[in-house]
Design a protein around this motif. Structure first.
Motif, PDB file in Angstrom:
ATOM      1  N   SER A 126       0.835  -1.212   0.000  1.00  0.00           N
ATOM      2  CA  SER A 126       0.000   0.000   0.000  1.00  0.00           C
ATOM      3  C   SER A 126       0.867   1.259   0.000  1.00  0.00           C
ATOM      4  O   SER A 126       0.553   2.246  -0.672  1.00  0.00           O
ATOM      5  CB  SER A 126      -0.950   0.011   1.200  1.00  0.00           C
ATOM      6  OG  SER A 126      -0.214  -0.031   2.409  1.00  0.00           O
ATOM      7  N   GLU A 127       1.999   1.236   0.739  1.00  0.00           N
ATOM      8  CA  GLU A 127       2.919   2.373   0.750  1.00  0.00           C
ATOM      9  C   GLU A 127       3.555   2.563  -0.626  1.00  0.00           C
ATOM     10  O   GLU A 127       3.722   3.693  -1.094  1.00  0.00           O
ATOM     11  CB  GLU A 127       4.041   2.152   1.760  1.00  0.00           C
ATOM     12  CG  GLU A 127       3.621   2.123   3.199  1.00  0.00           C
ATOM     13  CD  GLU A 127       4.787   1.757   4.097  1.00  0.00           C
ATOM     14  OE1 GLU A 127       5.037   2.521   5.049  1.00  0.00           O
ATOM     15  OE2 GLU A 127       5.452   0.722   3.840  1.00  0.00           O
ATOM     16  N   ASP A 130       1.148   4.152  -2.965  1.00  0.00           N
ATOM     17  CA  ASP A 130       1.095   5.588  -2.689  1.00  0.00           C
ATOM     18  C   ASP A 130       2.280   6.300  -3.331  1.00  0.00           C
ATOM     19  O   ASP A 130       2.132   7.367  -3.914  1.00  0.00           O
ATOM     20  CB  ASP A 130       1.092   5.857  -1.178  1.00  0.00           C
ATOM     21  CG  ASP A 130      -0.204   5.472  -0.502  1.00  0.00           C
ATOM     22  OD1 ASP A 130      -1.224   5.258  -1.204  1.00  0.00           O
ATOM     23  OD2 ASP A 130      -0.201   5.375   0.748  1.00  0.00           O
ATOM     24  N   HIS A 133       1.755   6.767  -7.016  1.00  0.00           N
ATOM     25  CA  HIS A 133       0.818   7.857  -7.320  1.00  0.00           C
ATOM     26  C   HIS A 133       1.492   9.223  -7.156  1.00  0.00           C
ATOM     27  O   HIS A 133       1.256  10.121  -7.953  1.00  0.00           O
ATOM     28  CB  HIS A 133      -0.438   7.747  -6.458  1.00  0.00           C
ATOM     29  CG  HIS A 133      -1.344   6.637  -6.885  1.00  0.00           C
ATOM     30  ND1 HIS A 133      -2.122   6.702  -8.022  1.00  0.00           N
ATOM     31  CD2 HIS A 133      -1.570   5.413  -6.350  1.00  0.00           C
ATOM     32  CE1 HIS A 133      -2.805   5.575  -8.172  1.00  0.00           C
ATOM     33  NE2 HIS A 133      -2.479   4.767  -7.165  1.00  0.00           N
ATOM     34  N   VAL A 134       2.346   9.345  -6.139  1.00  0.00           N
ATOM     35  CA  VAL A 134       3.052  10.609  -5.914  1.00  0.00           C
ATOM     36  C   VAL A 134       3.945  10.937  -7.103  1.00  0.00           C
ATOM     37  O   VAL A 134       4.007  12.079  -7.547  1.00  0.00           O
ATOM     38  CB  VAL A 134       3.883  10.542  -4.602  1.00  0.00           C
ATOM     39  CG1 VAL A 134       4.887  11.675  -4.519  1.00  0.00           C
ATOM     40  CG2 VAL A 134       2.958  10.555  -3.404  1.00  0.00           C
TER      41      VAL A 134
END
Length: 185
Positions: A126-127, A130, A133-134
């Motif tokens: 999940s990290e 993220d 996406h960043v």
């Protein structure tokens, strides 16, 4: 906050080393590598450089998916060329969740007369998503699932020590990766 909370990750790499920085896409490998101080005896190979060279020659807005395979091929060719002809320390950025890629990098280190060092940047899936996406570049679901399924096994294995042939293997978490990387020679 203590010095240990802000100090960069230190990695001892003697001359003629090949360092593989690996981990899930989005784990923070590029962020970590971006903190390395410039050094004429170190070459850092990140696939983003290969992507930049190719995208500059393509029509604007060419979807990355159309030339992703070429970026990966060019990046791997750069790794071979630089390892065989380059300076003392070569740092290669690859997800390397699959055994074949890590074995290929190890074989390249041997062929080029270099010590092989592995630095794994660990992030939970999940990290890592993220992080993707960043940066604005998300790996396809099926491909990312494959990476994620293998990554946990790799981390567990690396925590017991370096695999055969590797001089060192270290696992750092995403928070450590954000603090930066320093190579001690």
């Amino acid at each position: 906050m203590t010095l240990a909370d802000t100090a960069p990750v230190r990695l001892h790499v003697p001359a003629r080393s090949l360092v593989l920085v690996a981990g899930l896409p989005g784990a923070g490998k590029s962020t970590l590598l971006g903190t390395l101080a410039p050094d004429p005896t170190v070459v850092v190979l990140d696939s983003d450089a290969a992507r930049g060279r190719l995208s500059a020659r393509l029509p604007e807005r060419t979807p990355y998916g159309l030339y992703r395979w070429l970026v990966h091929l060019l990046h791997r060719c750069d790794a071979v060329r630089v390892a065989l002809t380059g300076p003392d320390t070569v740092v290669v950025h690859l997800p390397a969740t699959g055994h074949r890629i890590r074995s290929g990098v190890l074989a390249l280190a041997r062929l080029s007369g270099r010590e092989a060092h592995l630095l794994w940047v660990h992030a939970e899936p999940s990290e890592a998503l993220d992080g993707q996406h960043v940066r604005g570049r998300v790996v396809r679901d099926a491909a990312f699932s494959g990476h994620a399924a293998k990554a946990g096994l790799v981390v567990d294995a690396l925590r017991t020590g370096p695999p055969p042939g590797w001089v060192s293997a270290r696992v750092v978490d995403r928070a450590c990766a954000r603090r930066g990387l320093a190579l001690d020679k």
